[in-house]
Write a protein that holds these residues in place. Structure first.
Motif, PDB file in Angstrom:
ATOM      1  N   SER A 119      28.371 -29.538  14.900  1.00  0.00           N
ATOM      2  CA  SER A 119      28.333 -28.598  13.772  1.00  0.00           C
ATOM      3  C   SER A 119      28.980 -29.169  12.510  1.00  0.00           C
ATOM      4  CB  SER A 119      28.996 -27.275  14.162  1.00  0.00           C
ATOM      5  OG  SER A 119      30.348 -27.499  14.472  1.00  0.00           O
ATOM      6  N   ASP A 120      29.715 -30.274  12.617  1.00  0.00           N
ATOM      7  CA  ASP A 120      30.258 -30.912  11.402  1.00  0.00           C
ATOM      8  C   ASP A 120      29.151 -31.604  10.620  1.00  0.00           C
ATOM      9  OD1 ASP A 120      32.731 -30.155  12.161  1.00  0.00           O
ATOM     10  OD2 ASP A 120      33.347 -32.105  12.960  1.00  0.00           O
ATOM     11  N   PHE A 121      28.040 -31.885  11.288  1.00  0.00           N
ATOM     12  CA  PHE A 121      26.981 -32.669  10.636  1.00  0.00           C
ATOM     13  C   PHE A 121      25.672 -31.896  10.471  1.00  0.00           C
ATOM     14  CE2 PHE A 121      29.951 -35.764  12.143  1.00  0.00           C
ATOM     15  CZ  PHE A 121      29.892 -36.811  11.240  1.00  0.00           C
ATOM     16  N   MET A 122      25.586 -30.711  11.074  1.00  0.00           N
ATOM     17  CA  MET A 122      24.320 -29.970  11.002  1.00  0.00           C
ATOM     18  C   MET A 122      24.603 -28.477  11.142  1.00  0.00           C
ATOM     19  SD  MET A 122      20.907 -30.532  13.299  1.00  0.00           S
ATOM     20  CE  MET A 122      20.261 -31.891  12.363  1.00  0.00           C
ATOM     21  N   ASN A 123      23.862 -27.649  10.380  1.00  0.00           N
ATOM     22  CA  ASN A 123      24.071 -26.207  10.553  1.00  0.00           C
ATOM     23  C   ASN A 123      23.047 -25.634  11.525  1.00  0.00           C
ATOM     24  OD1 ASN A 123      21.709 -25.369   9.150  1.00  0.00           O
ATOM     25  ND2 ASN A 123      22.768 -25.770   7.202  1.00  0.00           N
ATOM     26  N   GLU A 124      23.269 -24.367  11.892  1.00  0.00           N
ATOM     27  CA  GLU A 124      22.463 -23.756  12.951  1.00  0.00           C
ATOM     28  C   GLU A 124      20.980 -23.646  12.570  1.00  0.00           C
ATOM     29  OE1 GLU A 124      24.114 -20.055  14.431  1.00  0.00           O
ATOM     30  OE2 GLU A 124      22.221 -19.574  15.416  1.00  0.00           O
ATOM     31  N   ASP A 125      20.718 -23.336  11.289  1.00  0.00           N
ATOM     32  CA  ASP A 125      19.318 -23.184  10.856  1.00  0.00           C
ATOM     33  C   ASP A 125      18.561 -24.504  10.995  1.00  0.00           C
ATOM     34  OD1 ASP A 125      19.769 -20.580  10.332  1.00  0.00           O
ATOM     35  OD2 ASP A 125      20.040 -20.826   8.167  1.00  0.00           O
ATOM     36  N   GLU A 126      19.219 -25.564  10.541  1.00  0.00           N
ATOM     37  CA  GLU A 126      18.562 -26.895  10.645  1.00  0.00           C
ATOM     38  C   GLU A 126      18.338 -27.260  12.114  1.00  0.00           C
ATOM     39  OE1 GLU A 126      20.219 -30.289   7.931  1.00  0.00           O
ATOM     40  OE2 GLU A 126      21.797 -28.806   8.238  1.00  0.00           O
ATOM     41  N   ALA A 127      19.369 -26.990  12.914  1.00  0.00           N
ATOM     42  CA  ALA A 127      19.290 -27.350  14.337  1.00  0.00           C
ATOM     43  C   ALA A 127      18.184 -26.555  15.029  1.00  0.00           C
ATOM     44  CB  ALA A 127      20.628 -27.103  15.018  1.00  0.00           C
ATOM     45  N   THR A 128      18.051 -25.277  14.657  1.00  0.00           N
ATOM     46  CA  THR A 128      17.015 -24.434  15.264  1.00  0.00           C
ATOM     47  C   THR A 128      15.623 -24.939  14.872  1.00  0.00           C
ATOM     48  OG1 THR A 128      18.523 -22.564  15.064  1.00  0.00           O
ATOM     49  CG2 THR A 128      16.236 -22.041  15.515  1.00  0.00           C
ATOM     50  N   ALA A 129      15.477 -25.225  13.588  1.00  0.00           N
ATOM     51  CA  ALA A 129      14.163 -25.692  13.113  1.00  0.00           C
ATOM     52  C   ALA A 129      13.777 -26.994  13.823  1.00  0.00           C
ATOM     53  CB  ALA A 129      14.214 -25.902  11.604  1.00  0.00           C
ATOM     54  N   MET A 130      14.755 -27.866  13.984  1.00  0.00           N
ATOM     55  CA  MET A 130      14.489 -29.156  14.628  1.00  0.00           C
ATOM     56  C   MET A 130      14.096 -28.974  16.099  1.00  0.00           C
ATOM     57  SD  MET A 130      16.949 -32.414  14.240  1.00  0.00           S
ATOM     58  CE  MET A 130      16.713 -32.643  12.502  1.00  0.00           C
ATOM     59  N   LEU A 131      14.790 -28.055  16.762  1.00  0.00           N
ATOM     60  CA  LEU A 131      14.480 -27.788  18.173  1.00  0.00           C
ATOM     61  C   LEU A 131      13.060 -27.241  18.305  1.00  0.00           C
ATOM     62  CD1 LEU A 131      15.243 -27.265  21.194  1.00  0.00           C
ATOM     63  CD2 LEU A 131      16.146 -25.063  20.483  1.00  0.00           C
ATOM     64  N   LEU A 132      12.739 -26.235  17.508  1.00  0.00           N
ATOM     65  CA  LEU A 132      11.426 -25.587  17.641  1.00  0.00           C
ATOM     66  C   LEU A 132      10.308 -26.557  17.261  1.00  0.00           C
ATOM     67  CD1 LEU A 132      12.319 -22.026  16.295  1.00  0.00           C
ATOM     68  CD2 LEU A 132      11.983 -22.739  18.671  1.00  0.00           C
ATOM     69  N   ASP A 133      10.596 -27.407  16.325  1.00  0.00           N
ATOM     70  CA  ASP A 133       9.620 -28.395  15.888  1.00  0.00           C
ATOM     71  C   ASP A 133       9.351 -29.436  16.984  1.00  0.00           C
ATOM     72  OD1 ASP A 133       8.030 -29.159  13.772  1.00  0.00           O
ATOM     73  OD2 ASP A 133       9.350 -30.872  13.353  1.00  0.00           O
ATOM     74  N   GLY A 134      10.344 -29.640  17.817  1.00  0.00           N
ATOM     75  CA  GLY A 134      10.227 -30.693  18.839  1.00  0.00           C
ATOM     76  C   GLY A 134       9.710 -30.194  20.186  1.00  0.00           C
ATOM     77  N   LEU A 135       9.258 -28.939  20.272  1.00  0.00           N
ATOM     78  CA  LEU A 135       8.760 -28.431  21.562  1.00  0.00           C
ATOM     79  C   LEU A 135       7.334 -28.920  21.796  1.00  0.00           C
ATOM     80  CD1 LEU A 135       9.948 -24.697  21.508  1.00  0.00           C
ATOM     81  CD2 LEU A 135      11.154 -26.748  22.265  1.00  0.00           C
ATOM     82  N   ASP A 136       6.993 -29.100  23.072  1.00  0.00           N
ATOM     83  CA  ASP A 136       5.615 -29.565  23.283  1.00  0.00           C
ATOM     84  C   ASP A 136       4.704 -28.465  23.830  1.00  0.00           C
ATOM     85  OD1 ASP A 136       6.586 -31.725  26.050  1.00  0.00           O
ATOM     86  OD2 ASP A 136       6.654 -29.573  25.825  1.00  0.00           O
TER      87      ASP A 136
END
Ligand code: FAD
Length: 502
Positions: free
Chosen positions: A288-305
């Motif tokens: 969390s020092d390097f990324m916020n929750e919104d960015e992390a969520t977007a990245m996760l959802l973007d990476g689903l197959d």
């Protein structure tokens, strides 16, 4: 006369609580020791944790579980290792397999022979000599066969991907059948003896007090007994393992059911992908020092197959462990004892270690300090050994974002420093008694992260490389022949343990 413990109370009914209850119900059968497990439906369980390591087979064997039945009930698939993607920069990949590379020759390590041939232009990666990896990459599966020593199938190892909540439920049935009494309720107070400080009971909200002689704290991150009541402090490892958040979400399957976990490095952490029979579990571990929750969520959802099921759930965590795991008449097992992020799927293993070490030191009513001290020593070592491999993944990364540069610049534990120095110099190992990861794991991860030994064992490098090259070719041929003939992972699941819900 020697007095025995008579009443054991387990607080918490997640995987840790029910694994503890199941194992104790097995070793305490035909005794008059009572086992009570208290859990709160209102609080619930952490509900993540799908990947295991081969050690899990030993635990299930000890309980006498029928594998196919267990796999059916927990939606399990087979796991042959972990594929690490993008850890050395985008497009990079390596595999940490269960099982071994090649065969040691004349008592000398196989990877030294491989390094020797590589130095003479040998084009094949060491993973091409690991049958588990070869089989995994073809989406196939075969059971190990130990009947012929040295035969390819004797080198196979496997574990499971499964639903840890279903695993807990399965073990609950097992434990209850063997006399474990389950009490539903929320513990609101922990009672202690004024003279000794020992726990005497747990008081339930609007309910009775459950008294006991010995207590297991399996209350998850709350650590209700060991931390909140007995005030055992936390040993923080965030400076080595800085990730502190997880977002978890499931998605539908897309493509074949892979017999391995995938761990993909992201901007400030990594993402897991774990197929069970019914769905694919996904999670994004980040700092969390390097990324916020919104960015992390977007990245996760973007990476689903596949199509997402539900919405991501945020879990905050700290990495480390309680200074002691056993304090007075209480042992903490599971997340209440400590947490190492799931990069190598080791949490259930650490639970199993906690249980088997306790059984090995099972105390009488005097709870001799020597038992407690030995337990604490061993559990600390178990945590440290796992920690070192996890830190290696971060420290040896080859990525360029600020988070990864930060990890490359951190001061690592001395034990890992020694491991790295020995391997970088000559492909040698630092090994501790009872260590979980075999040398093959260290070889796969070191080489996977481009830690290539500077020198080769002189006992090997003095041998003619052409002759060794011929041996390696025969080995590859045998392993590929075996993998060609193996059934697909999905075929094995269908025939062996298909779940009706899948
Ligand atoms: C993001 C993430 C990913 C993970 N992935 C993996 C993985 O791939 N492989 C792996 O091996 N492990 C993994 N783990 C770890 C794994 O989830 C846990 O080790 C495992 O589920 C055991 O949890 P637990 O039983 O200790 O805690 P929990 O599941 O949290 O259970 C705690 C229990 O205590 C009870 N409780 C708490 N307070 C009270 C109270 N006051 N009164 C009564 N009862 C109470 C709760 O109701 C619950 O029953 C992961 C963990 C996280 C956070």
């Amino acid at each position: 006369m020697q007095e025995r413990l008579k009443r054991i109370v387990i607080v918490g009914g997640g995987a840790a609580g029910w694994m503890t209850a199941a194992a104790l119900s097995k070793v305490l059968q035909s005794t008059d020791v009572s086992l009570t497990l208290v859990e709160s439906d209102e609080i619930g369980i952490v509900g993540v944790g799908e990947a295991t390591i081969p050690d899990m087979l030993q635990f299930n064997l000890f309980l006498g579980l029928v594998e196919a039945d267990l796999m059916r009930a927990t939606q399990a698939t087979f796991k042959l290792g972990i594929e690490f993607v993008d850890w050395s920069g985008d497009g990079s990949r390596f595999f940490h397999p269960f099982g071994f590379h090649g065969i040691d020759i004349d008592g000398l390590d196989f990877h030294q022979y491989w390094l020797h041939c590589r130095a003479h232009g040998h084009p094949h990666w060491i993973g091409e000599y690991c049958l588990t990896e070869i089989v995994a990459k073809r989406n196939k599966f075969a059971f190990p066969d130990m009947r012929v020593a040295g035969a390819p199938a004797s080198f196979l190892r496997y574990a499971y991907h499964f639903d840890a909540a279903l695993y807990g439920r399965y073990l609950r049935g097992y434990a209850e059948q063997r006399g474990v009494r389950r009490v539903e309720g929320k513990v609101c107070n922990v009672l202690r003896a004024p003279e000794t400080g020992h726990i005497t009971g747990v008081q339930l909200q609007n309910g009775p007090t459950i008294s006991g002689d010995f207590f297991f704290d399996c209350t998850g991150f709350r650590s209700l007994l060991l931390h909140q009541a007995l005030e055992v402090p936390w040993v923080d490892w965030r400076h080595w393992l800085p990730c502190d958040r997880a977002l978890a979400v499931a998605c539908r399957h897309a493509g074949p059911l892979l017999p391995y976990t995938r761990s993909t490095a992201r901007t400030a952490g990594w993402q897991w992908r774990i197929p069970t029979q019914q769905r694919t579990g996904n999670g994004h571990i980040y700092c969390s020092d390097f990324m916020n929750e919104d960015e992390a969520t977007a990245m996760l959802l973007d990476g689903l197959d596949g199509e997402v099921i539900g919405s991501p759930r945020l879990i905050r965590f700290a990495t480390g462990h309680r200074r002691t795991f056993w304090e007075k008449n209480c042992v903490a097992i599971g997340l209440s004892a400590g947490f190492l992020e799931p990069l190598e799927s080791t949490s259930l293993y650490l639970i199993r270690q906690g249980i088997s070490r306790f059984i090995a030191l099972f105390p009488d009513a005097s709870i001799a300090p020597v038992m407690r001290d030995e337990y604490n020593l061993w559990m600390q070592k178990d945590f440290e050994q796992v920690r070192d491999l996890l830190v290696l993944h971060y420290y040896a990364n080859g990525r360029d974002e600020p988070f990864w540069r930060h990890c490359r610049n951190m001061v690592i534990p001395d034990t890992l420093k020694r491991r790295l120095a020995l391997f970088s110099e000559g492909g040698r190992f630092l090994r501790f008694e009872g260590e979980l990861f075999p040398n093959a794991s260290w070889v796969a991860v070191m080489l996977g992260h481009n830690v290539i030994p500077r020198t080769i064992d002189p006992l090997v490098s003095s041998r003619p490389h052409a002759e060794i090259g011929q041996k390696l070719a025969l080995l590859r041929q045998a392993m590929n022949g075996f993998a060609d003939a193996a059934p697909t992972h999905e075929e094995v699941l269908r025939q062996y343990c298909a779940s009706s819900a899948a």
